[in-house]
Scaffold this motif. Structure first.
Motif, PDB file in Angstrom:
ATOM      1  N   SER A 120       5.932 -22.566 -38.026  1.00  0.00           N
ATOM      2  CA  SER A 120       5.387 -23.764 -38.671  1.00  0.00           C
ATOM      3  C   SER A 120       4.746 -23.444 -40.012  1.00  0.00           C
ATOM      4  CB  SER A 120       4.339 -24.424 -37.768  1.00  0.00           C
ATOM      5  OG  SER A 120       3.186 -23.611 -37.675  1.00  0.00           O
ATOM      6  N   HIS A 121       4.474 -24.515 -40.753  1.00  0.00           N
ATOM      7  CA  HIS A 121       3.658 -24.465 -41.967  1.00  0.00           C
ATOM      8  C   HIS A 121       2.461 -25.350 -41.650  1.00  0.00           C
ATOM      9  CE1 HIS A 121       6.651 -22.895 -44.982  1.00  0.00           C
ATOM     10  NE2 HIS A 121       7.402 -23.087 -43.930  1.00  0.00           N
ATOM     11  N   LEU A 122       1.270 -24.795 -41.667  1.00  0.00           N
ATOM     12  CA  LEU A 122       0.093 -25.573 -41.323  1.00  0.00           C
ATOM     13  C   LEU A 122      -1.046 -25.205 -42.259  1.00  0.00           C
ATOM     14  CD1 LEU A 122      -0.957 -27.592 -39.189  1.00  0.00           C
ATOM     15  CD2 LEU A 122      -1.703 -25.642 -37.850  1.00  0.00           C
ATOM     16  N   ASN A 123      -1.650 -26.208 -42.888  1.00  0.00           N
ATOM     17  CA  ASN A 123      -2.770 -26.006 -43.808  1.00  0.00           C
ATOM     18  C   ASN A 123      -2.449 -24.987 -44.903  1.00  0.00           C
ATOM     19  OD1 ASN A 123      -4.224 -27.818 -42.272  1.00  0.00           O
ATOM     20  ND2 ASN A 123      -5.115 -26.225 -41.003  1.00  0.00           N
ATOM     21  N   GLY A 124      -1.238 -25.030 -45.412  1.00  0.00           N
ATOM     22  CA  GLY A 124      -0.850 -24.142 -46.498  1.00  0.00           C
ATOM     23  C   GLY A 124      -0.551 -22.724 -46.070  1.00  0.00           C
ATOM     24  N   THR A 125      -0.502 -22.478 -44.760  1.00  0.00           N
ATOM     25  CA  THR A 125      -0.236 -21.136 -44.236  1.00  0.00           C
ATOM     26  C   THR A 125       1.062 -21.156 -43.450  1.00  0.00           C
ATOM     27  OG1 THR A 125      -2.610 -20.787 -44.032  1.00  0.00           O
ATOM     28  CG2 THR A 125      -1.193 -19.253 -42.851  1.00  0.00           C
ATOM     29  N   ILE A 126       1.860 -20.106 -43.613  1.00  0.00           N
ATOM     30  CA  ILE A 126       3.112 -19.979 -42.867  1.00  0.00           C
ATOM     31  C   ILE A 126       2.801 -19.210 -41.584  1.00  0.00           C
ATOM     32  CG2 ILE A 126       5.470 -19.091 -42.911  1.00  0.00           C
ATOM     33  CD1 ILE A 126       5.279 -19.227 -46.017  1.00  0.00           C
ATOM     34  N   HIS A 127       3.132 -19.805 -40.429  1.00  0.00           N
ATOM     35  CA  HIS A 127       2.865 -19.184 -39.132  1.00  0.00           C
ATOM     36  C   HIS A 127       4.175 -18.686 -38.526  1.00  0.00           C
ATOM     37  CE1 HIS A 127      -1.334 -20.609 -38.792  1.00  0.00           C
ATOM     38  NE2 HIS A 127      -0.888 -21.562 -39.594  1.00  0.00           N
ATOM     39  N   ALA A 128       4.100 -17.513 -37.894  1.00  0.00           N
ATOM     40  CA  ALA A 128       5.297 -16.908 -37.306  1.00  0.00           C
ATOM     41  C   ALA A 128       5.012 -16.444 -35.880  1.00  0.00           C
ATOM     42  CB  ALA A 128       5.742 -15.723 -38.159  1.00  0.00           C
ATOM     43  N   SER A 129       6.096 -16.148 -35.170  1.00  0.00           N
ATOM     44  CA  SER A 129       6.015 -15.666 -33.789  1.00  0.00           C
ATOM     45  C   SER A 129       6.733 -14.326 -33.688  1.00  0.00           C
ATOM     46  CB  SER A 129       6.689 -16.675 -32.850  1.00  0.00           C
ATOM     47  OG  SER A 129       6.866 -16.116 -31.567  1.00  0.00           O
ATOM     48  N   ILE A 130       6.247 -13.496 -32.752  1.00  0.00           N
ATOM     49  CA  ILE A 130       6.847 -12.179 -32.532  1.00  0.00           C
ATOM     50  C   ILE A 130       7.226 -12.011 -31.063  1.00  0.00           C
ATOM     51  CG2 ILE A 130       4.665 -10.980 -32.059  1.00  0.00           C
ATOM     52  CD1 ILE A 130       5.738  -8.656 -33.824  1.00  0.00           C
ATOM     53  N   SER A 131       7.201 -13.119 -30.285  1.00  0.00           N
ATOM     54  CA  SER A 131       7.298 -13.014 -28.830  1.00  0.00           C
ATOM     55  C   SER A 131       8.708 -12.843 -28.256  1.00  0.00           C
ATOM     56  CB  SER A 131       6.618 -14.219 -28.181  1.00  0.00           C
ATOM     57  OG  SER A 131       7.223 -15.397 -28.636  1.00  0.00           O
ATOM     58  N   GLU A 132       9.765 -13.195 -28.978  1.00  0.00           N
ATOM     59  CA  GLU A 132      11.123 -13.060 -28.433  1.00  0.00           C
ATOM     60  C   GLU A 132      11.562 -11.597 -28.442  1.00  0.00           C
ATOM     61  OE1 GLU A 132      13.756 -15.792 -30.498  1.00  0.00           O
ATOM     62  OE2 GLU A 132      12.236 -17.381 -30.401  1.00  0.00           O
ATOM     63  N   PRO A 133      12.519 -11.216 -27.562  1.00  0.00           N
ATOM     64  CA  PRO A 133      12.941  -9.803 -27.463  1.00  0.00           C
ATOM     65  C   PRO A 133      13.502  -9.215 -28.763  1.00  0.00           C
ATOM     66  CG  PRO A 133      13.834 -11.074 -25.632  1.00  0.00           C
ATOM     67  CD  PRO A 133      13.170 -12.049 -26.556  1.00  0.00           C
ATOM     68  N   ASN A 134      14.226 -10.032 -29.570  1.00  0.00           N
ATOM     69  CA  ASN A 134      14.810  -9.508 -30.814  1.00  0.00           C
ATOM     70  C   ASN A 134      13.782  -9.438 -31.941  1.00  0.00           C
ATOM     71  OD1 ASN A 134      14.801 -12.388 -30.863  1.00  0.00           O
ATOM     72  ND2 ASN A 134      16.236 -12.362 -32.562  1.00  0.00           N
ATOM     73  N   LEU A 135      12.567  -9.941 -31.696  1.00  0.00           N
ATOM     74  CA  LEU A 135      11.504  -9.918 -32.709  1.00  0.00           C
ATOM     75  C   LEU A 135      10.566  -8.745 -32.429  1.00  0.00           C
ATOM     76  CD1 LEU A 135      10.655 -13.727 -32.724  1.00  0.00           C
ATOM     77  CD2 LEU A 135      12.295 -12.505 -34.160  1.00  0.00           C
ATOM     78  N   GLY A 136       9.976  -8.209 -33.496  1.00  0.00           N
ATOM     79  CA  GLY A 136       9.037  -7.101 -33.338  1.00  0.00           C
ATOM     80  C   GLY A 136       9.268  -6.055 -34.403  1.00  0.00           C
ATOM     81  N   VAL A 137       8.796  -4.843 -34.118  1.00  0.00           N
ATOM     82  CA  VAL A 137       8.888  -3.739 -35.072  1.00  0.00           C
ATOM     83  C   VAL A 137      10.329  -3.233 -35.139  1.00  0.00           C
ATOM     84  CG1 VAL A 137       8.095  -1.386 -35.594  1.00  0.00           C
ATOM     85  CG2 VAL A 137       6.487  -3.083 -34.683  1.00  0.00           C
ATOM     86  N   LEU A 138      10.859  -3.160 -36.373  1.00  0.00           N
ATOM     87  CA  LEU A 138      12.207  -2.628 -36.609  1.00  0.00           C
ATOM     88  C   LEU A 138      12.151  -1.168 -37.047  1.00  0.00           C
ATOM     89  CD1 LEU A 138      13.763  -5.570 -38.632  1.00  0.00           C
ATOM     90  CD2 LEU A 138      14.375  -4.881 -36.320  1.00  0.00           C
ATOM     91  N   PHE A 139      11.090  -0.808 -37.793  1.00  0.00           N
ATOM     92  CA  PHE A 139      10.963   0.551 -38.323  1.00  0.00           C
ATOM     93  C   PHE A 139       9.489   0.908 -38.436  1.00  0.00           C
ATOM     94  CE2 PHE A 139      10.354   3.496 -41.846  1.00  0.00           C
ATOM     95  CZ  PHE A 139      11.184   4.541 -41.447  1.00  0.00           C
TER      96      PHE A 139
END
Length: 183
Positions: A120-139
């Motif tokens: 989402s975009h809320l109050n001028g800030t971009i919010h993101a999620s890291i909870s799905e299996p393909n999301l997270g640290v790549l390197f």
């Protein structure tokens, strides 16, 4: 510039009348400019846009981004966005990602390369999620000696000093061609 010239943060329209379009964001009350440019109100699609000679890359909800962790706080990380849906961006826009709901002490550390999903975009800030299996640290590298690391379930182990550290690893961790990956 013309009399339609606007600067970042300037009010363009009310959210009751128009939605945020290109280079604009919704702050919960007003549609505001995200960049310097000219105001462009599209009455047909009911969107408020900012015309800019170079189109800024601001991710939308649902986009997959790859970025560098810029700051780590107790319940969130700030990420400088480098790629949006696999395309490079030079806008250096940042997003925040809540980490409170994850049961990992070190979700990611500063300078880790991570992949996130914009929610989402809320109050001028971009919010993101890291909870799905393909999301997270790549390197990442060992935080103790800076050496190469290998994944071990939900942790990493340094091949030089054997230091073990928790991280929220992406299912694509260690894939050197991560820029070409799609959500």
């Amino acid at each position: 510039m013309s009399e339609n010239a606007i600067f970042p943060g300037d009010k363009i329209a009310s959210i009751e009348e128009y939605e945020a379009g290109n280079n604009a964001f919704d702050d919960g009350d007003m549609v505001r400019a995200a960049t310097v440019g000219e105001k462009d109100i599209d009455k047909e699609t009911r969107t408020a846009n900012v015309k800019h000679p170079k189109l800024l890359s601001i991710p939308r909800a649902g986009d997959i981004i790859i970025g560098t962790v810029a700051a780590v706080m107790s319940s969130m990380i700030a990420v400088s966005i480098d790629y949006i849906n696999g395309k490079p961006t030079t806008s250096k826009v940042e997003c925040i990602c809540g980490t409170r709901n994850l049961r990992i002490r070190n979700v990611a550390l500063v300078n880790d390369i991570v992949t996130l999903k914009i929610i989402s975009h809320l109050n001028g800030t971009i919010h993101a999620s890291i909870s799905e299996p393909n999301l997270g640290v790549l390197f990442t590298k060992c935080r103790k000696c800076g050496g190469k690391v290998v994944p071990m379930r939900d942790a990493i182990k340094c091949t030089d000093c054997a230091w073990i550290d928790e991280r929220k690893l992406s299912s694509n961790f260690g894939n050197s061609d991560f820029v070409n990956l799609r959500g």
